[in-house]
Design a protein around this motif. Sequence first.
Motif, short mmCIF file in Angstrom:
data_model
loop_
_atom_site.label_atom_id
_atom_site.label_comp_id
_atom_site.label_asym_id
_atom_site.label_seq_id
_atom_site.Cartn_x
_atom_site.Cartn_y
_atom_site.Cartn_z
N MET A 37 0.86 -1.18 0.00
CA MET A 37 0.00 0.00 0.00
C MET A 37 0.90 1.24 0.00
N ASP A 38 0.65 2.16 -0.91
CA ASP A 38 1.49 3.36 -0.96
C ASP A 38 0.94 4.44 -0.02
N LEU A 39 1.73 5.49 0.11
CA LEU A 39 1.39 6.54 1.08
C LEU A 39 0.06 7.22 0.76
N LYS A 40 -0.26 7.40 -0.52
CA LYS A 40 -1.55 8.00 -0.89
C LYS A 40 -2.71 7.15 -0.36
N GLU A 41 -2.57 5.84 -0.48
CA GLU A 41 -3.64 4.94 -0.01
C GLU A 41 -3.75 4.95 1.51
N VAL A 42 -2.61 4.98 2.18
CA VAL A 42 -2.60 5.05 3.65
C VAL A 42 -3.29 6.34 4.10
N MET A 43 -2.92 7.45 3.46
CA MET A 43 -3.50 8.74 3.79
C MET A 43 -5.01 8.73 3.54
N ALA A 44 -5.43 8.14 2.45
CA ALA A 44 -6.86 8.08 2.11
C ALA A 44 -7.64 7.33 3.18
N ILE A 45 -7.14 6.17 3.57
CA ILE A 45 -7.81 5.35 4.58
C ILE A 45 -7.87 6.08 5.91
N ASN A 46 -6.74 6.63 6.33
CA ASN A 46 -6.70 7.32 7.62
C ASN A 46 -7.58 8.56 7.64
N LEU A 47 -7.55 9.33 6.57
CA LEU A 47 -8.37 10.54 6.52
C LEU A 47 -9.85 10.18 6.63
N ARG A 48 -10.28 9.20 5.85
CA ARG A 48 -11.68 8.78 5.88
C ARG A 48 -12.07 8.27 7.28
N ARG A 49 -11.20 7.45 7.87
CA ARG A 49 -11.46 6.90 9.20
C ARG A 49 -11.57 8.01 10.25
N LEU A 50 -10.63 8.92 10.24
CA LEU A 50 -10.63 10.01 11.22
C LEU A 50 -11.82 10.94 11.02
N ARG A 51 -12.13 11.23 9.77
CA ARG A 51 -13.27 12.11 9.49
C ARG A 51 -14.57 11.47 9.95
N HIS A 52 -14.73 10.20 9.67
CA HIS A 52 -15.94 9.50 10.12
C HIS A 52 -16.01 9.43 11.64
N ALA A 53 -14.87 9.22 12.29
CA ALA A 53 -14.84 9.17 13.75
C ALA A 53 -15.31 10.49 14.37
N LYS A 54 -15.04 11.58 13.67
CA LYS A 54 -15.47 12.91 14.14
C LYS A 54 -16.87 13.25 13.64
N LYS A 55 -17.49 12.31 12.90
CA LYS A 55 -18.83 12.50 12.35
C LYS A 55 -18.92 13.78 11.51
N MET A 56 -17.91 13.95 10.66
CA MET A 56 -17.85 15.13 9.80
C MET A 56 -18.08 14.72 8.35
N THR A 57 -18.70 15.59 7.60
CA THR A 57 -18.81 15.39 6.16
C THR A 57 -17.54 15.94 5.50
N GLN A 58 -17.34 15.58 4.25
CA GLN A 58 -16.21 16.15 3.52
C GLN A 58 -16.35 17.67 3.43
N GLU A 59 -17.57 18.13 3.28
CA GLU A 59 -17.80 19.57 3.19
C GLU A 59 -17.44 20.28 4.49
N GLU A 60 -17.81 19.68 5.62
CA GLU A 60 -17.49 20.29 6.92
C GLU A 60 -15.98 20.33 7.14
N LEU A 61 -15.31 19.24 6.83
CA LEU A 61 -13.86 19.20 6.98
C LEU A 61 -13.20 20.22 6.06
N ALA A 62 -13.65 20.28 4.83
CA ALA A 62 -13.09 21.23 3.87
C ALA A 62 -13.23 22.66 4.38
N GLU A 63 -14.39 22.98 4.89
CA GLU A 63 -14.63 24.33 5.43
C GLU A 63 -13.65 24.65 6.56
N LEU A 64 -13.49 23.73 7.50
CA LEU A 64 -12.59 23.95 8.63
C LEU A 64 -11.13 24.04 8.20
N ALA A 65 -10.76 23.28 7.18
CA ALA A 65 -9.37 23.26 6.73
C ALA A 65 -9.07 24.32 5.67
N GLY A 66 -10.11 25.02 5.20
CA GLY A 66 -9.90 26.02 4.16
C GLY A 66 -9.57 25.41 2.81
#
Length: 78
Positions: free
Chosen positions: A1-30
Amino acid sequence: MDLKEVMAINLRRLRHAKKMTQEELAELAGLSARYIGAIERADVSARVTVLGRIADALNVEAAELIRRTTPGNRTEDS
């Protein structure tokens, strides 16, 4: 598994754990929700500065986004 795939899995897992949508995360991260989606699909690799912004928005250490884990959810270096 390459770094992009690791990052993808972790980002999705962490975002779901915080019960955030992609839109909410994007807003907070600019960032755009489209860019967050591209990272989660492993279509793009985020720059270090972007990882920091995403980590801040998720209230986690940036290392959590790139940490490789084994099936038992333990880090490879533990």
